[in-house]
Scaffold this motif. Sequence first.
Motif, PDB file in Angstrom:
ATOM      1  N   ASN A 162     -15.058  -4.942 -58.800  1.00 11.21           N
ATOM      2  CA  ASN A 162     -15.006  -5.778 -60.004  1.00 11.21           C
ATOM      3  C   ASN A 162     -16.316  -6.535 -60.222  1.00 11.21           C
ATOM      4  O   ASN A 162     -16.769  -6.685 -61.354  1.00 11.21           O
TER       5      ASN A 162
ATOM      6  N   TYR B 214     -12.824  -0.919 -63.391  1.00 11.22           N
ATOM      7  CA  TYR B 214     -12.550  -2.353 -63.501  1.00 11.22           C
ATOM      8  C   TYR B 214     -11.064  -2.596 -63.214  1.00 11.22           C
ATOM      9  O   TYR B 214     -10.197  -2.006 -63.845  1.00 11.22           O
ATOM     10  N   GLY B 215     -10.809  -3.415 -62.216  1.00 10.18           N
ATOM     11  CA  GLY B 215      -9.406  -3.668 -61.825  1.00 10.18           C
ATOM     12  C   GLY B 215      -9.024  -2.981 -60.529  1.00 10.18           C
ATOM     13  O   GLY B 215      -7.999  -3.319 -59.943  1.00 10.18           O
TER      14      GLY B 215
ATOM     15  N   PRO C   6      -9.013  -2.969 -56.885  1.00  8.02           N
ATOM     16  CA  PRO C   6      -9.278  -4.223 -56.183  1.00  8.02           C
ATOM     17  C   PRO C   6     -10.146  -4.133 -54.916  1.00  8.02           C
ATOM     18  O   PRO C   6     -10.329  -5.139 -54.254  1.00  8.02           O
TER      19      PRO C   6
ATOM     20  N   TYR D 209      -8.286  -2.779 -68.148  1.00  7.58           N
ATOM     21  CA  TYR D 209      -7.579  -3.797 -67.368  1.00  7.58           C
ATOM     22  C   TYR D 209      -6.175  -4.035 -67.929  1.00  7.58           C
ATOM     23  O   TYR D 209      -5.202  -4.178 -67.186  1.00  7.58           O
ATOM     24  N   LYS D 210      -6.107  -4.038 -69.257  1.00  7.75           N
ATOM     25  CA  LYS D 210      -4.811  -4.248 -69.915  1.00  7.75           C
ATOM     26  C   LYS D 210      -3.823  -3.135 -69.537  1.00  7.75           C
ATOM     27  O   LYS D 210      -2.661  -3.394 -69.237  1.00  7.75           O
TER      28      LYS D 210
ATOM     29  N   ARG E  59      -3.782  -1.435 -66.811  1.00 10.97           N
ATOM     30  CA  ARG E  59      -3.332  -1.685 -65.421  1.00 10.97           C
ATOM     31  C   ARG E  59      -2.205  -2.724 -65.397  1.00 10.97           C
ATOM     32  O   ARG E  59      -1.202  -2.537 -64.734  1.00 10.97           O
ATOM     33  N   LEU E  60      -2.428  -3.806 -66.136  1.00  8.18           N
ATOM     34  CA  LEU E  60      -1.423  -4.882 -66.150  1.00  8.18           C
ATOM     35  C   LEU E  60      -0.084  -4.369 -66.659  1.00  8.18           C
ATOM     36  O   LEU E  60       0.970  -4.765 -66.172  1.00  8.18           O
TER      37      LEU E  60
ATOM     38  N   GLN F 161       1.167  -1.353 -63.728  1.00  8.88           N
ATOM     39  CA  GLN F 161       1.194  -1.493 -62.263  1.00  8.88           C
ATOM     40  C   GLN F 161       1.852  -2.801 -61.828  1.00  8.88           C
ATOM     41  O   GLN F 161       1.733  -3.822 -62.516  1.00  8.88           O
TER      42      GLN F 161
ATOM     43  N   LEU G  61       1.350  -5.589 -60.285  1.00  9.05           N
ATOM     44  CA  LEU G  61       0.261  -6.370 -59.693  1.00  9.05           C
ATOM     45  C   LEU G  61       0.724  -7.737 -59.177  1.00  9.05           C
ATOM     46  O   LEU G  61      -0.054  -8.460 -58.567  1.00  9.05           O
TER      47      LEU G  61
END
Length: 283
Positions: free
Chosen positions: A91, A109-110, A112, A192-193, A195-196, A199, A201
Motif C-alpha cells: 500500500n 492497492y489493498g 495487505p 479498494y472499494k 475489496r471492501l 472481502q 476485511l
Amino acid sequence: MKLCKFTFNEPLSLHTSMKVGGPAKIFARPQSIDSLICCYKQLPHSKILGKGTNVIAPDEGVEAVITTLDLKRIYLLEDGKVVCEAGTLLNSLCKFACQYGLSGLEFAYGIPGTVGGAVYMNAGAFGGEIGQLVDFVEVFDGEKVLTLQRDELEFSYRKSIFQKTNWLILKVGFRLKFDDPKQIAKRMGEIYKKRLQTQPLDLPSAGSVFKRPKPDFYVGKAVESLGLKGLRIGGAEISKKHAGFIVNVGNASANDVKALINFIRQKVKEAYNVDLEPEVEIW
Ligand SMILES: Cc1cc2nc3c(=O)[nH]c(=O)nc-3n(C[C@H](O)[C@H](O)[C@H](O)COP(=O)(O)OP(=O)(O)OC[C@H]3O[C@@H](n4cnc5c(N)ncnc54)[C@H](O)[C@@H]3O)c2cc1C
C-alpha cells in the motif's frame, strides 16, 4: 551497520493476519539490509516473515523468524524506475507511485502484505500480477548478493522461483508507466472499494485460501454451492461473506484452520473432482 532487535518466545499470532501461531524462540527484526543479511547468516534456518498476511504459523511455534518489516525505504530513480526494500508495504508503494504519477500497481492497492511477500507469492488481483511489473530483484542466496532480472524469476500464477529456493528478497525494482496521478488515484479507489464490498476485511484472515485450480473454476463459488458458508471448526470459519476465505472468529488455532482447509479440499474433490492447492503458506 544498523542493529537488529531481538525478542524471545514471541507469539506469532501477533504477527500473522490470521492471528494464529505459537512462539518463535528467536524473533529478529533487522534494522537495515546489511543486518538482515547478517541475521540470515547467523540463523540460516529461520523462517522469513513480511507482514504475515499469507502465512499459517504452527501452534507449536518455530525456532527462529526474521521479519523484514522495518526495511521499508523506497527510492525513485532518474529513469522513472522505483526501487524499494523488501519490507515496504504494498500500500505504501502504491501511494508512492501514485504521488509521482507512476501507473501499473493500482490492482495491488489493498493487498495487505509487503513487497517481499508479494514477489515471493507473485501476488495478484483484478487481472494484475506483481511479477508483470518487476524489473529486477536483489537477493541474498546464503553466500552472496545477486541481482536477478524478471525473466530469471519464473513468475507464473501465484508462483515464483523463490518458492523453490531459500533466497532472501532484499530489494525489488519496478518498471512503471507515467500517467496522471488523479487517474491513478481514481483507479486505486475503485479497486479498494471492490475489496471492501467482496472481502471479509472485518475479521482476521489470510486472504484467499486456495489457488484457482483452472481459469474458469472459482473456489469461493464452488464452496458456497456446497452449502459450506459459515461452517466452523473450532474458531475457524468459512467466511459468510466470501467462501474462498477462512476467518478467525475467536481464538482459532492453526490446527483449526488446517482442519478446515482439509475439510474443504475433501468436499470439493468429492463434488467436483478438483484438487485444491492452498495459496496460503502453511509453515
Ligand atoms: C484480507 C486479505 C486480502 C488479500 N488479498 C490478496 C490478493 O488480492 N492477492 C494476493 O495475491 N494475495 C492477497 N492476500 C495475501 C497476501 O496479502 C499476499 O500474498 C501478500 O503479498 C503477502 O505478503 P506478506 O508480507 O504478508 O507475506 P508473508 O505472509 O509474511 O509471507 C508469505 C511468504 O513469503 C515469504 N517471504 C516474505 N518476505 C520474504 C522475503 N523478503 N524474502 C523471501 N521470502 C519472503 C515468507 O517466508 C512466506 O513464505 C490477501 C491477504 C489478506 C489477509
